[in-house]
Scaffold this motif. Structure first.
Motif, PDB file in Angstrom:
ATOM      1  N   MET A   1       0.840  -1.185   0.000  1.00 30.14           N
ATOM      2  CA  MET A   1       0.000   0.000   0.000  1.00 30.14           C
ATOM      3  C   MET A   1       0.885   1.248   0.000  1.00 30.14           C
ATOM      4  SD  MET A   1      -3.140  -0.842  -0.150  1.00 30.14           S
ATOM      5  CE  MET A   1      -4.084  -2.352  -0.073  1.00 30.14           C
ATOM      6  N   ARG A   2       0.442   2.281  -0.707  1.00 28.82           N
ATOM      7  CA  ARG A   2       1.241   3.491  -0.859  1.00 28.82           C
ATOM      8  C   ARG A   2       0.670   4.617   0.003  1.00 28.82           C
ATOM      9  NH1 ARG A   2       2.441   6.875  -6.453  1.00 28.82           N
ATOM     10  NH2 ARG A   2       4.230   8.042  -5.654  1.00 28.82           N
TER      11      ARG A   2
ATOM     12  N   SER B   1     -11.548  10.772  -2.231  1.00 32.59           N
ATOM     13  CA  SER B   1     -11.998   9.826  -1.207  1.00 32.59           C
ATOM     14  C   SER B   1     -10.848   9.136  -0.480  1.00 32.59           C
ATOM     15  CB  SER B   1     -12.899   8.760  -1.837  1.00 32.59           C
ATOM     16  OG  SER B   1     -12.199   8.052  -2.855  1.00 32.59           O
ATOM     17  N   VAL B   2      -9.611   9.508  -0.774  1.00 32.40           N
ATOM     18  CA  VAL B   2      -8.471   8.867  -0.117  1.00 32.40           C
ATOM     19  C   VAL B   2      -8.578   9.039   1.398  1.00 32.40           C
ATOM     20  CG1 VAL B   2      -7.055  10.968  -0.393  1.00 32.40           C
ATOM     21  CG2 VAL B   2      -5.945   8.773  -0.015  1.00 32.40           C
TER      22      VAL B   2
ATOM     23  N   GLU C   1      -0.796  11.915  -8.628  1.00 29.91           N
ATOM     24  CA  GLU C   1      -0.604  10.500  -8.377  1.00 29.91           C
ATOM     25  C   GLU C   1      -1.651   9.967  -7.406  1.00 29.91           C
ATOM     26  OE1 GLU C   1       3.463   9.155  -7.987  1.00 29.91           O
ATOM     27  OE2 GLU C   1       4.172  11.209  -8.254  1.00 29.91           O
ATOM     28  N   ARG C   2      -1.709   8.639  -7.307  1.00 29.33           N
ATOM     29  CA  ARG C   2      -2.705   8.001  -6.446  1.00 29.33           C
ATOM     30  C   ARG C   2      -2.026   7.400  -5.220  1.00 29.33           C
ATOM     31  NH1 ARG C   2      -6.649   4.128  -9.715  1.00 29.33           N
ATOM     32  NH2 ARG C   2      -7.588   4.093  -7.651  1.00 29.33           N
ATOM     33  N   PHE C   3      -2.666   7.595  -4.073  1.00 25.53           N
ATOM     34  CA  PHE C   3      -2.179   7.046  -2.815  1.00 25.53           C
ATOM     35  C   PHE C   3      -3.314   6.297  -2.137  1.00 25.53           C
ATOM     36  CE2 PHE C   3       0.432  10.687  -3.828  1.00 25.53           C
ATOM     37  CZ  PHE C   3       1.718  10.243  -3.534  1.00 25.53           C
ATOM     38  N   ASP C   4      -2.942   5.338  -1.300  1.00 27.67           N
ATOM     39  CA  ASP C   4      -3.946   4.577  -0.572  1.00 27.67           C
ATOM     40  C   ASP C   4      -4.329   5.251   0.734  1.00 27.67           C
ATOM     41  OD1 ASP C   4      -4.198   2.065  -2.235  1.00 27.67           O
ATOM     42  OD2 ASP C   4      -2.041   2.075  -1.886  1.00 27.67           O
ATOM     43  N   LEU C   5      -3.454   6.146   1.241  1.00 28.86           N
ATOM     44  CA  LEU C   5      -3.723   6.804   2.514  1.00 28.86           C
ATOM     45  C   LEU C   5      -2.810   8.017   2.652  1.00 28.86           C
ATOM     46  CD1 LEU C   5      -4.696   5.466   5.834  1.00 28.86           C
ATOM     47  CD2 LEU C   5      -2.449   6.527   5.856  1.00 28.86           C
TER      48      LEU C   5
END
Length: 221
Positions: free
Chosen positions: A1-2, A73-74, A43-47
């Motif tokens: 997870m990033r 919604s992160v 960029e996309r992050f999980d949290l």
């Protein structure tokens, strides 16, 4: 997870980076709100772990900006020294999913991160279960038909990404960013090698290749 860490205290940021990397997370760090806004836009992050007292753009303003985006919604966990009830209320009302006051216990931080990621994936159970495969985020252990399966950190991260999204094709770009973040990426065939290893350690039909796009585990009926 990033995970994206937004924190202007270098020593604290380094401590969190070391702790979370040891838990199998890929962590990218920025030191001010403007840099964070740009990173989240590109960029996309999980949290997101978010301090409030940031240079250039404060944490509350950044949080409101995140929640105002179409893909905002992160999960966001505020990590701050501000311990007044009014600050907690303001942070949660601005869109934070959780709020921790520094100094923070690292074991509690890890547990709250796991809970937020679980909630964001629509799961109630801590473990990921799929066709005889079980992945435990708390211990970073993987089991197949009740037997422990040894995993390298990258194999674990990759399997976690895929099992968390059954039925969804995860692109090569998303998987690569999860494995490396802003670090220099590995050899061009790293993903193929890791997928091969997972199929060998678990079973061949677990992961399907979507040619030219990425990989997925099929949603179970």
């Amino acid at each position: 997870m990033r995970v994206l860490l937004v924190e202007d205290d270098r020593s604290l940021a380094q401590g969190i980076r070391v702790a979370l990397r040891g838990e199998g997370y890929t962590l990218d760090w920025v030191a001010d709100g403007v840099e964070a806004e740009h990173a989240l836009h590109c960029e996309r992050f999980d949290l997101v772990l978010l301090d409030l007292g940031l240079p250039r753009l404060d944490g509350i303003s950044l949080l409101r900006s995140i929640r105002g985006q179409s893909e905002g919604s992160v999960p966001v966990l505020i990590l701050t020294a501000r311990d007044a009830i009014a600050d907690r209320i303001q942070g949660l009302d601005a869109g934070a999913d959780d709020y921790l006051v520094k100094p923070v216990d690292l074991d509690e931080l890890k547990a709250r991160i796991r809970a937020l990621l679980r909630r964001s994936q629509g799961r109630a159970q801590p473990r990921l279960e799929y066709a005889g495969v079980s992945l435990d985020p708390a211990t970073q252990q993987v089991f197949y038909q009740g037997q422990t399966v040894p995993m390298t950190p990258m194999e674990y991260q990759l399997l976690h990404q895929l099992l968390a999204r059954p039925g969804v094709v995860v692109t090569r770009e998303r998987l690569s960013s999860t494995l490396y973040g802003w670090q220099e990426s590995g050899p061009g065939n790293t993903l193929e090698v890791l997928i091969h290893n997972l199929r060998k350690k678990l079973y061949t039909g677990l992961i399907r290749t979507v040619r030219g796009v990425g990989y997925l585990v099929e949603r179970q009926p």
